[in-house]
Enzyme design. Structure first.
Site, PDB file in Angstrom:
ATOM      1  N   ARG A  12       0.836  -1.198   0.000  1.00 47.06           N
ATOM      2  CA  ARG A  12       0.000   0.000   0.000  1.00 47.06           C
ATOM      3  C   ARG A  12       0.875   1.254   0.000  1.00 47.06           C
ATOM      4  O   ARG A  12       1.952   1.271   0.608  1.00 47.06           O
ATOM      5  CB  ARG A  12      -0.905   0.030   1.238  1.00 47.06           C
TER       6      ARG A  12
ATOM      7  N   HIS B 106      -0.319   0.392  -9.684  1.00 48.56           N
ATOM      8  CA  HIS B 106      -1.094  -0.524  -8.834  1.00 48.56           C
ATOM      9  C   HIS B 106      -1.680  -1.689  -9.666  1.00 48.56           C
ATOM     10  O   HIS B 106      -2.895  -1.887  -9.702  1.00 48.56           O
ATOM     11  CB  HIS B 106      -2.223   0.228  -8.097  1.00 48.56           C
TER      12      HIS B 106
HETATM   13  P1  NDP Z   1      -1.817 -11.597   5.053  1.00 53.23           P
HETATM   14  O1  NDP Z   1      -2.816 -11.060   6.006  1.00 53.23           O
HETATM   15  O2  NDP Z   1      -1.930 -13.024   4.619  1.00 53.23           O
HETATM   16  O3  NDP Z   1      -0.346 -11.422   5.666  1.00 53.23           O
HETATM   17  C1  NDP Z   1       0.054 -10.307   6.377  1.00 53.23           C
HETATM   18  C2  NDP Z   1       1.449 -10.524   6.932  1.00 53.23           C
HETATM   19  O4  NDP Z   1       1.908  -9.277   7.483  1.00 53.23           O
HETATM   20  C3  NDP Z   1       1.503 -11.548   8.058  1.00 53.23           C
HETATM   21  O5  NDP Z   1       2.680 -12.312   7.975  1.00 53.23           O
HETATM   22  C4  NDP Z   1       1.534 -10.671   9.312  1.00 53.23           C
HETATM   23  O6  NDP Z   1       2.194 -11.240  10.446  1.00 53.23           O
HETATM   24  C5  NDP Z   1       2.357  -9.496   8.806  1.00 53.23           C
HETATM   25  N1  NDP Z   1       2.135  -8.312   9.654  1.00 53.23           N
HETATM   26  C6  NDP Z   1       0.975  -7.661   9.899  1.00 53.23           C
HETATM   27  N2  NDP Z   1       1.187  -6.643  10.757  1.00 53.23           N
HETATM   28  C7  NDP Z   1       2.500  -6.661  11.060  1.00 53.23           C
HETATM   29  C8  NDP Z   1       3.326  -5.875  11.892  1.00 53.23           C
HETATM   30  N3  NDP Z   1       2.836  -4.850  12.627  1.00 53.23           N
HETATM   31  N4  NDP Z   1       4.639  -6.166  11.979  1.00 53.23           N
HETATM   32  C9  NDP Z   1       5.152  -7.213  11.268  1.00 53.23           C
HETATM   33  N5  NDP Z   1       4.415  -7.996  10.442  1.00 53.23           N
HETATM   34  C10 NDP Z   1       3.114  -7.726  10.348  1.00 53.23           C
HETATM   35  O7  NDP Z   1      -1.814 -10.620   3.800  1.00 53.23           O
HETATM   36  P2  NDP Z   1      -1.563 -10.977   2.249  1.00 53.23           P
HETATM   37  O8  NDP Z   1      -0.245 -11.628   2.139  1.00 53.23           O
HETATM   38  O9  NDP Z   1      -2.744 -11.665   1.678  1.00 53.23           O
HETATM   39  O10 NDP Z   1      -1.550  -9.491   1.601  1.00 53.23           O
HETATM   40  C11 NDP Z   1      -0.612  -8.511   1.996  1.00 53.23           C
HETATM   41  C12 NDP Z   1      -0.987  -7.152   1.407  1.00 53.23           C
HETATM   42  O11 NDP Z   1      -0.691  -7.117   0.025  1.00 53.23           O
HETATM   43  C13 NDP Z   1      -2.467  -6.773   1.455  1.00 53.23           C
HETATM   44  O12 NDP Z   1      -2.844  -6.310   2.731  1.00 53.23           O
HETATM   45  C14 NDP Z   1      -2.563  -5.693   0.399  1.00 53.23           C
HETATM   46  O13 NDP Z   1      -2.366  -4.427   0.981  1.00 53.23           O
HETATM   47  C15 NDP Z   1      -1.403  -5.998  -0.541  1.00 53.23           C
HETATM   48  N6  NDP Z   1      -1.854  -6.337  -1.904  1.00 53.23           N
HETATM   49  C16 NDP Z   1      -1.456  -5.532  -2.944  1.00 53.23           C
HETATM   50  C17 NDP Z   1      -1.831  -5.823  -4.244  1.00 53.23           C
HETATM   51  C18 NDP Z   1      -1.333  -5.024  -5.399  1.00 53.23           C
HETATM   52  O14 NDP Z   1      -1.779  -5.227  -6.537  1.00 53.23           O
HETATM   53  N7  NDP Z   1      -0.397  -4.115  -5.226  1.00 53.23           N
HETATM   54  C19 NDP Z   1      -2.686  -6.980  -4.543  1.00 53.23           C
HETATM   55  C20 NDP Z   1      -3.017  -7.779  -3.383  1.00 53.23           C
HETATM   56  C21 NDP Z   1      -2.620  -7.445  -2.107  1.00 53.23           C
HETATM   57  P3  NDP Z   1       1.664 -12.593  11.128  1.00 53.23           P
HETATM   58  O15 NDP Z   1       2.081 -13.680  10.170  1.00 53.23           O
HETATM   59  O16 NDP Z   1       2.390 -12.650  12.398  1.00 53.23           O
HETATM   60  O17 NDP Z   1       0.170 -12.464  11.261  1.00 53.23           O
HETATM   61  C1  OXD Z   2      -5.688  -5.868  -3.148  1.00 54.32           C
HETATM   62  C2  OXD Z   2      -5.245  -4.935  -4.193  1.00 54.32           C
HETATM   63  O1  OXD Z   2      -5.589  -5.566  -1.961  1.00 54.32           O
HETATM   64  O2  OXD Z   2      -5.562  -5.158  -5.390  1.00 54.32           O
HETATM   65  O3  OXD Z   2      -6.152  -6.969  -3.512  1.00 54.32           O
HETATM   66  O4  OXD Z   2      -4.561  -3.955  -3.886  1.00 54.32           O
END
Ligand code: NDP
Ligand code: OXD
Length: 312
Positions: free
Chosen positions: A227, A275
């Site tokens: 993000r 994006h």
């Molecule tokens: P998940 O919820 O599966 O994973 C999130 C990870 O982040 C987990 O490992 C979690 O830790 C870690 N995390 C959360 N908070 C913290 C913190 N404060 N400190 C350290 N680690 C932290 O998310 P996804 O993998 O499915 O997606 C990740 C992001 O990718 C989405 O939220 C979205 O914003 C972005 N995205 C972007 C897209 C694009 O086109 N650019 C498309 C799709 C997604 P823990 O394992 O301990 O819970």
């Molecule tokens: C998502 C994205 O969060 O497209 O899936 O950014």
């Protein structure tokens, strides 16, 4: 009844596919005539202020995207469970992007591009992938998929998460106490965190200064595919200018679309995409959510429900 609340262009396309997958279950769009009290599920992306008005009988809010930060900020978000998009097709698309950018930086793309512009023949052989350490922030669904694919290409991979994560072949770090050690061995930093109050602005000058120096010719690199709220763009521009960073690949921005006045557009070693790293495809999205609705209507529990207290 399923209500769709997307942009005008997208909504009709998704509605047709949802109708085909769910028939005879009713599927409506914002412009249709329907009683809001009949809506049980809303499929939504970037909801408008009135998106949830009258929806007093919602069973679940279904997010088009994997990231739910914008939904969670909605001032009138109903107290219904929220399901986010988790799907192999999305993971594959994201990993494609991450692997492409990591490989490009590992192979010193910025350096050879500058040589070409100067018509300079200057041989420099990049080391083997194993000499590069890719540090992935966020070891969730997408982070783990990217890690596995990078490991298969021979890169050294380390991870940083909120709680401890054990992934074979990946050196794991977690929490505030593990952050500096994680950064200290990272040449290419990939951000796959959700946007929460704790992770906002994490890609800043302090973070960049802690990345390993000397591992990647030209300086350490960041790749932000999560993000725009994670990054401080003024800090990135400065770090690219003074050599703290060798390059940046950015798919997301503080303001989207990225304004034409942003200095990032003009920085040669700043690689910008609009994006598009990973889109939720209609085919995969409809298959995923149609199955969730059918299962839930049949009494099964929802899957991939967002933990509102954690923020992801
Ligand atoms: P998940 O919820 O599966 O994973 C999130 C990870 O982040 C987990 O490992 C979690 O830790 C870690 N995390 C959360 N908070 C913290 C913190 N404060 N400190 C350290 N680690 C932290 O998310 P996804 O993998 O499915 O997606 C990740 C992001 O990718 C989405 O939220 C979205 O914003 C972005 N995205 C972007 C897209 C694009 O086109 N650019 C498309 C799709 C997604 P823990 O394992 O301990 O819970
Ligand atoms: C998502 C994205 O969060 O497209 O899936 O950014």
């Amino acid at each position: 009844m399923l209500l769709l609340h997307l942009s005008d262009v997208e909504e009709t396309r998704w509605a047709e596919k949802f109708r085909a997958a769910l028939a005879p279950y009713p599927v409506v769009q914002r412009g249709d005539e329907f009683a809001p009290g009949d809506v049980r599920y809303i499929f939504v992306w970037k909801p408008k202020a009135d998106a949830f008005e009258g929806l007093g009988k919602l069973k679940a809010i279904l997010s088009l995207g994997a990231g739910v930060d914008a939904l969670l900020k909605h001032p009138k978000l109903p107290d219904a469970p929220m399901v986010r998009f988790v799907d192999d097709d999305l993971s594959q698309r994201m990993s494609d992007y991450v692997v492409a950018q990591v490989t490009m930086h590992h192979r010193l793309h910025s350096r050879f591009q500058a040589d070409q512009a100067a018509r300079r023949w200057s041989q420099l052989y990049p080391p083997a992938a194993a000499a590069r350490c890719v540090g992935i922030m966020g070891m969730g669904v997408l982070g783990q998929d990217a890690a596995r694919r990078l490991l298969a290409l021979g890169f050294a991979v380390r991870s940083w998460s909120r709680t401890p994560r054990t992934i074979e072949g990946v050196e794991g770090f977690c929490g505030a106490e593990g952050f500096d050690a994680f950064l200290g061995g990272t040449d290419i930093l990939v951000n796959l965190l959700p946007l929460t109050p704790e992770t906002t602005g994490i890609l800043n000058s302090d973070t960049f200064a802690k990345l390993r120096r000397g591992g990647l010719e030209g300086g350490p690199v960041i790749i932000n595919v999560a993000r725009g709220g994670h990054q401080r763009e003024a800090d990135i521009a400065r770090a690219l200018g003074d050599g703290t960073l060798g390059a940046a690949s950015l798919d997301v921005f503080e303001v989207e679309p990225l304004p034409a006045t942003s200095p990032l557009w003009d920085i040669p070693n700043c690689y910008i995409t609009p994006h598009i790293a990973a889109i939720s495809s209609e085919t995969a999205g409809v298959a995923y959510y149609a199955a969730i609705i059918k299962d839930h209507e049949a009494g099964k529990p929802l899957i991939n429900v967002v933990d509102r207290a954690r923020g992801y």
